[in-house]
Design a protein around this motif. Structure first.
Motif, PDB file in Angstrom:
ATOM      1  N   ASP A  84       0.798  -1.223   0.000  1.00 43.86           N
ATOM      2  CA  ASP A  84       0.000   0.000   0.000  1.00 43.86           C
ATOM      3  C   ASP A  84       0.831   1.273   0.000  1.00 43.86           C
ATOM      4  N   GLU A  85       2.182   1.157   0.145  1.00 39.56           N
ATOM      5  CA  GLU A  85       3.008   2.353   0.262  1.00 39.56           C
ATOM      6  C   GLU A  85       4.472   2.036  -0.028  1.00 39.56           C
ATOM      7  N   VAL A  86       5.144   3.001  -0.648  1.00 42.46           N
ATOM      8  CA  VAL A  86       6.592   2.968  -0.794  1.00 42.46           C
ATOM      9  C   VAL A  86       7.114   4.082   0.107  1.00 42.46           C
ATOM     10  N   LEU A  87       8.046   3.758   0.978  1.00 46.24           N
ATOM     11  CA  LEU A  87       8.545   4.707   1.968  1.00 46.24           C
ATOM     12  C   LEU A  87      10.062   4.783   1.863  1.00 46.24           C
ATOM     13  N   LEU A  88      10.579   5.984   1.604  1.00 48.24           N
ATOM     14  CA  LEU A  88      12.017   6.225   1.553  1.00 48.24           C
ATOM     15  C   LEU A  88      12.379   7.157   2.703  1.00 48.24           C
ATOM     16  N   THR A  89      13.281   6.704   3.571  1.00 41.62           N
ATOM     17  CA  THR A  89      13.735   7.490   4.707  1.00 41.62           C
ATOM     18  C   THR A  89      15.226   7.722   4.559  1.00 41.62           C
ATOM     19  N   ARG A  90      15.637   8.977   4.694  1.00 43.60           N
ATOM     20  CA  ARG A  90      17.057   9.323   4.606  1.00 43.60           C
ATOM     21  C   ARG A  90      17.474  10.029   5.882  1.00 43.60           C
ATOM     22  N   THR A  91      18.571   9.554   6.476  1.00 41.61           N
ATOM     23  CA  THR A  91      19.160  10.207   7.636  1.00 41.61           C
ATOM     24  C   THR A  91      20.449  10.865   7.175  1.00 41.61           C
ATOM     25  N   ASN A  92      20.530  12.181   7.321  1.00 40.11           N
ATOM     26  CA  ASN A  92      21.677  12.962   6.867  1.00 40.11           C
ATOM     27  C   ASN A  92      22.799  12.942   7.897  1.00 40.11           C
ATOM     28  N   PRO A  93      24.012  13.359   7.498  1.00 40.17           N
ATOM     29  CA  PRO A  93      25.137  13.364   8.439  1.00 40.17           C
ATOM     30  C   PRO A  93      24.902  14.218   9.684  1.00 40.17           C
ATOM     31  N   ASP A  94      24.089  15.264   9.572  1.00 37.33           N
ATOM     32  CA  ASP A  94      23.838  16.123  10.735  1.00 37.33           C
ATOM     33  C   ASP A  94      22.750  15.569  11.640  1.00 37.33           C
ATOM     34  N   GLY A  95      22.201  14.403  11.310  1.00 33.03           N
ATOM     35  CA  GLY A  95      21.177  13.775  12.136  1.00 33.03           C
ATOM     36  C   GLY A  95      19.754  14.081  11.710  1.00 33.03           C
ATOM     37  N   SER A  96      19.586  15.054  10.826  1.00 32.47           N
ATOM     38  CA  SER A  96      18.243  15.367  10.351  1.00 32.47           C
ATOM     39  C   SER A  96      17.764  14.267   9.404  1.00 32.47           C
ATOM     40  N   GLY A  97      16.472  14.185   9.247  1.00 30.20           N
ATOM     41  CA  GLY A  97      15.913  13.140   8.396  1.00 30.20           C
ATOM     42  C   GLY A  97      14.938  13.681   7.375  1.00 30.20           C
ATOM     43  N   GLN A  98      14.741  12.923   6.333  1.00 26.02           N
ATOM     44  CA  GLN A  98      13.778  13.244   5.286  1.00 26.02           C
ATOM     45  C   GLN A  98      12.983  11.990   4.979  1.00 26.02           C
ATOM     46  N   ILE A  99      11.689  12.175   4.748  1.00 27.13           N
ATOM     47  CA  ILE A  99      10.812  11.038   4.468  1.00 27.13           C
ATOM     48  C   ILE A  99      10.018  11.332   3.200  1.00 27.13           C
ATOM     49  N   TRP A 100       9.892  10.310   2.352  1.00 28.89           N
ATOM     50  CA  TRP A 100       9.089  10.408   1.137  1.00 28.89           C
ATOM     51  C   TRP A 100       8.187   9.185   1.089  1.00 28.89           C
ATOM     52  N   ARG A 101       6.891   9.423   0.870  1.00 26.91           N
ATOM     53  CA  ARG A 101       5.906   8.335   0.773  1.00 26.91           C
ATOM     54  C   ARG A 101       5.154   8.454  -0.538  1.00 26.91           C
ATOM     55  N   CYS A 102       4.763   7.294  -1.050  1.00 30.45           N
ATOM     56  CA  CYS A 102       3.973   7.297  -2.273  1.00 30.45           C
ATOM     57  C   CYS A 102       3.250   5.961  -2.419  1.00 30.45           C
ATOM     58  N   ASN A 103       2.146   6.000  -3.117  1.00 29.60           N
ATOM     59  CA  ASN A 103       1.419   4.788  -3.467  1.00 29.60           C
ATOM     60  C   ASN A 103       2.258   4.040  -4.509  1.00 29.60           C
ATOM     61  N   PRO A 104       2.509   2.746  -4.326  1.00 28.87           N
ATOM     62  CA  PRO A 104       3.385   2.018  -5.246  1.00 28.87           C
ATOM     63  C   PRO A 104       2.887   2.008  -6.689  1.00 28.87           C
ATOM     64  N   TYR A 105       1.600   2.179  -6.867  1.00 28.95           N
ATOM     65  CA  TYR A 105       1.057   2.193  -8.227  1.00 28.95           C
ATOM     66  C   TYR A 105       1.610   3.382  -9.021  1.00 28.95           C
ATOM     67  N   TRP A 106       1.886   4.499  -8.338  1.00 32.51           N
ATOM     68  CA  TRP A 106       2.327   5.718  -9.020  1.00 32.51           C
ATOM     69  C   TRP A 106       3.837   5.901  -9.027  1.00 32.51           C
ATOM     70  N   VAL A 107       4.569   5.050  -8.365  1.00 35.04           N
ATOM     71  CA  VAL A 107       6.021   5.209  -8.283  1.00 35.04           C
ATOM     72  C   VAL A 107       6.661   4.821  -9.609  1.00 35.04           C
ATOM     73  N   ARG A 108       7.572   5.674 -10.050  1.00 33.40           N
ATOM     74  CA  ARG A 108       8.335   5.421 -11.269  1.00 33.40           C
ATOM     75  C   ARG A 108       9.811   5.619 -10.941  1.00 33.40           C
ATOM     76  N   VAL A 109      10.640   4.646 -11.267  1.00 33.60           N
ATOM     77  CA  VAL A 109      12.079   4.767 -11.035  1.00 33.60           C
ATOM     78  C   VAL A 109      12.739   5.204 -12.340  1.00 33.60           C
ATOM     79  N   SER A 110      13.641   6.188 -12.237  1.00 37.90           N
ATOM     80  CA  SER A 110      14.305   6.742 -13.423  1.00 37.90           C
ATOM     81  C   SER A 110      15.812   6.676 -13.252  1.00 37.90           C
ATOM     82  N   ASN A 111      16.489   6.409 -14.358  1.00 39.76           N
ATOM     83  CA  ASN A 111      17.949   6.421 -14.393  1.00 39.76           C
ATOM     84  C   ASN A 111      18.373   7.541 -15.325  1.00 39.76           C
ATOM     85  N   HIS A 112      18.968   8.584 -14.770  1.00 38.46           N
ATOM     86  CA  HIS A 112      19.460   9.710 -15.562  1.00 38.46           C
ATOM     87  C   HIS A 112      20.932   9.432 -15.875  1.00 38.46           C
ATOM     88  N   GLU A 113      21.183   8.893 -17.079  1.00 39.02           N
ATOM     89  CA  GLU A 113      22.551   8.521 -17.433  1.00 39.02           C
ATOM     90  C   GLU A 113      23.469   9.731 -17.475  1.00 39.02           C
TER      91      GLU A 113
END
Length: 157
Positions: A84-113
């Motif tokens: 029901d969800e794709v969840l990306l969590t990033r913890t930065n070197p300073d300890g702060s965090g970022q969260i991204w959520r999305c419905n897996p149906y709408w997620v698109r992965v891209s490779n920018h060569e």
């Protein structure tokens, strides 16, 4: 490998560490020893006091540079793929965090060569946002990760 699938639906990414903490201690000790050898010949002379500040400044700079490298590499990304969800969590070197959520149906992965900050730059698109994943990985690792993400997201969607 700097990234691994802990389960079939959970991915953890960390930067590669080429020098472990024990190696850090060895490098500092080796540098100190190699700098001390020529300085021992100067013991009892005024030249020692002229060279000693530069030797200790070089040692301090090496220490600071390696510590800064460790701090900058304290990045951790975790991707959870659920039905029901794709969840990306990033913890930065300073300890702060970022969260991204999305419905897996709408997620698109891209490779920018080209055109990204690094070759084969991987992004996830969805929910009106585009987020990077694994920018700290090597080029070959990003290529492999892109293929694995496409396959895993296809299984969910």
């Amino acid at each position: 490998m700097p990234y691994e699938w802990t389960t079939s639906k959970s991915l953890e990414l960390r930067p590669h560490r080429s020098l472990p903490r024990k190696g850090f201690a060895v490098v500092i000790l080796l540098f100190f020893t190699l700098v001390s050898i020529p300085l021992t010949a100067m013991v009892g002379t005024k030249t020692l006091w002229g060279l000693l500040p530069f030797a200790m400044a070089a040692l301090a700079a090496l220490w600071w540079g390696l510590q800064r490298s460790y701090r900058d590499g304290d990045i951790h990304e975790e991707l959870l793929l659920r039905h029901d969800e794709v969840l990306l969590t990033r913890t930065n070197p300073d300890g702060s965090g970022q969260i991204w959520r999305c419905n897996p149906y709408w997620v698109r992965v891209s490779n920018h060569e080209t055109g990204g900050p690094v070759p084969n730059y991987i992004t996830l698109n969805g929910n009106g946002r585009e987020v990077e994943i694994g920018a700290f990985l090597s080029e070959d690792e990003r290529k492999a990760l892109f293929e694995e993400l496409k396959h895993k997201l296809a299984q969910i969607g």
